[in-house]
Design an enzyme around this catalytic site. Sequence first.
Site, PDB file in Angstrom:
ATOM      1  N   ARG A 177       0.915  -1.308  -0.022  1.00 34.63           N
ATOM      2  CA  ARG A 177       0.028  -0.125   0.089  1.00 34.63           C
ATOM      3  C   ARG A 177       0.977   1.310  -0.054  1.00 34.63           C
ATOM      4  O   ARG A 177       0.552   2.394   0.687  1.00 34.63           O
ATOM      5  CB  ARG A 177      -0.849   0.133   1.127  1.00 34.63           C
ATOM      6  CG  ARG A 177      -1.888  -1.087   1.115  1.00 34.63           C
ATOM      7  CD  ARG A 177      -2.759  -1.069  -0.088  1.00 34.63           C
ATOM      8  NE  ARG A 177      -3.664  -2.064  -0.082  1.00 34.63           N
ATOM      9  CZ  ARG A 177      -3.750  -3.204  -0.845  1.00 34.63           C
ATOM     10  NH1 ARG A 177      -2.475  -3.641  -1.542  1.00 34.63           N
ATOM     11  NH2 ARG A 177      -4.436  -4.335  -0.918  1.00 34.63           N
ATOM     12  N   SER A 228     -11.519  -1.314   1.822  1.00 35.30           N
ATOM     13  CA  SER A 228     -10.712  -1.890   3.265  1.00 35.30           C
ATOM     14  C   SER A 228     -10.196  -0.545   4.081  1.00 35.30           C
ATOM     15  O   SER A 228      -9.588   0.143   3.664  1.00 35.30           O
ATOM     16  CB  SER A 228      -9.535  -2.993   3.169  1.00 35.30           C
ATOM     17  OG  SER A 228     -10.144  -4.083   2.579  1.00 35.30           O
ATOM     18  N   GLU A 298      -6.170   2.625   6.230  1.00 36.18           N
ATOM     19  CA  GLU A 298      -5.700   2.397   4.946  1.00 36.18           C
ATOM     20  C   GLU A 298      -6.321   3.780   4.162  1.00 36.18           C
ATOM     21  O   GLU A 298      -5.708   4.445   3.340  1.00 36.18           O
ATOM     22  CB  GLU A 298      -6.000   1.372   4.227  1.00 36.18           C
ATOM     23  CG  GLU A 298      -5.776   1.207   2.944  1.00 36.18           C
ATOM     24  CD  GLU A 298      -5.987  -0.473   2.407  1.00 36.18           C
ATOM     25  OE1 GLU A 298      -6.516  -0.180   1.275  1.00 36.18           O
ATOM     26  OE2 GLU A 298      -5.648  -1.268   2.841  1.00 36.18           O
TER      27      GLU A 298
END
Length: 302
Positions: A177, A228, A298
Amino acid sequence: MIEALKRELDCPADQMILYTEEPMSRHTSFRIGGPADLLVAPKTERAICSVMRAAKKAGLPVTVLGNGSNVLVRDEGIRGVVVCIGTEYGSVSVEGTQVKAQTGALLSVLSSAAYHAGLTGLEFAGGIPGSLGGALFMNAGAYDGQMADVVVSSRYYDAKIDAVGTLKAEEHAFAYRSSVFKSHPEWIALSAVLQLKQGEPTEIRAKMDDFAQRRREKQPLNYPSAGSTFKRPKGYFAGKLIQDAGLMGYTIGGAQVSEKHAGFVINRGDATCEDVLRLIEHVQKEVRRQFGVELEPEVRVL
């Protein structure tokens, strides 16, 4: 503000769309967010560079946004200029086993283009509701793939020195990420080349359908969200920790921990940014208290 920006622009007006006091809830998958003072949707590379230069000369703060699928905009909105690199700047072409695209292109469009060309390697991207630019920024991935597997080069505009540069595959510094773009906020991704492989169309289609079916079964796709909510903590799964903490369905205002997948915070219809942030904080606190694990969001808060 719009006049100050216009005075500094050095490209034709028809190469961009300008909006004033534009609700950011219209430009994020969470469907949350107050107004942007000025939102610009560029249609060309020249327009992107021109807007960035003009904002700098006019002394206006700039926020660069893609498809808005991994962000949460505060209820007060965003001051200054939002440069929204969307589908107006999203051309896609296939040359041999390579897919070349501007960064406003949706990942679903890229995946579809690859499939129709008989190319495999982008099946994972078909259900990710983001743009190529956002995918480069965060090394988007799902199931068996990630952007790091397919990106061979990209072009970017460096707003700090007013120049366009090129990155080779290894120069993207892709990680979980993350990418080099996170450590260089002054860089705006313009386009990328993705290297794929020849495949069997029926197998590619079957894989895409399988991933899509898994998403429908496991994810709360019928509610607005940012995907998410938390990064995967080392050695754990965020959704499992949240579920084991007894937080599935936990609600604050219009925000709720999904009853279908605990890793998702959803907008039940009237959630505010404050609702979501309070819920994220509560989830972090409970998981830390019960399991001693720190959950890192996130989703990016703008």
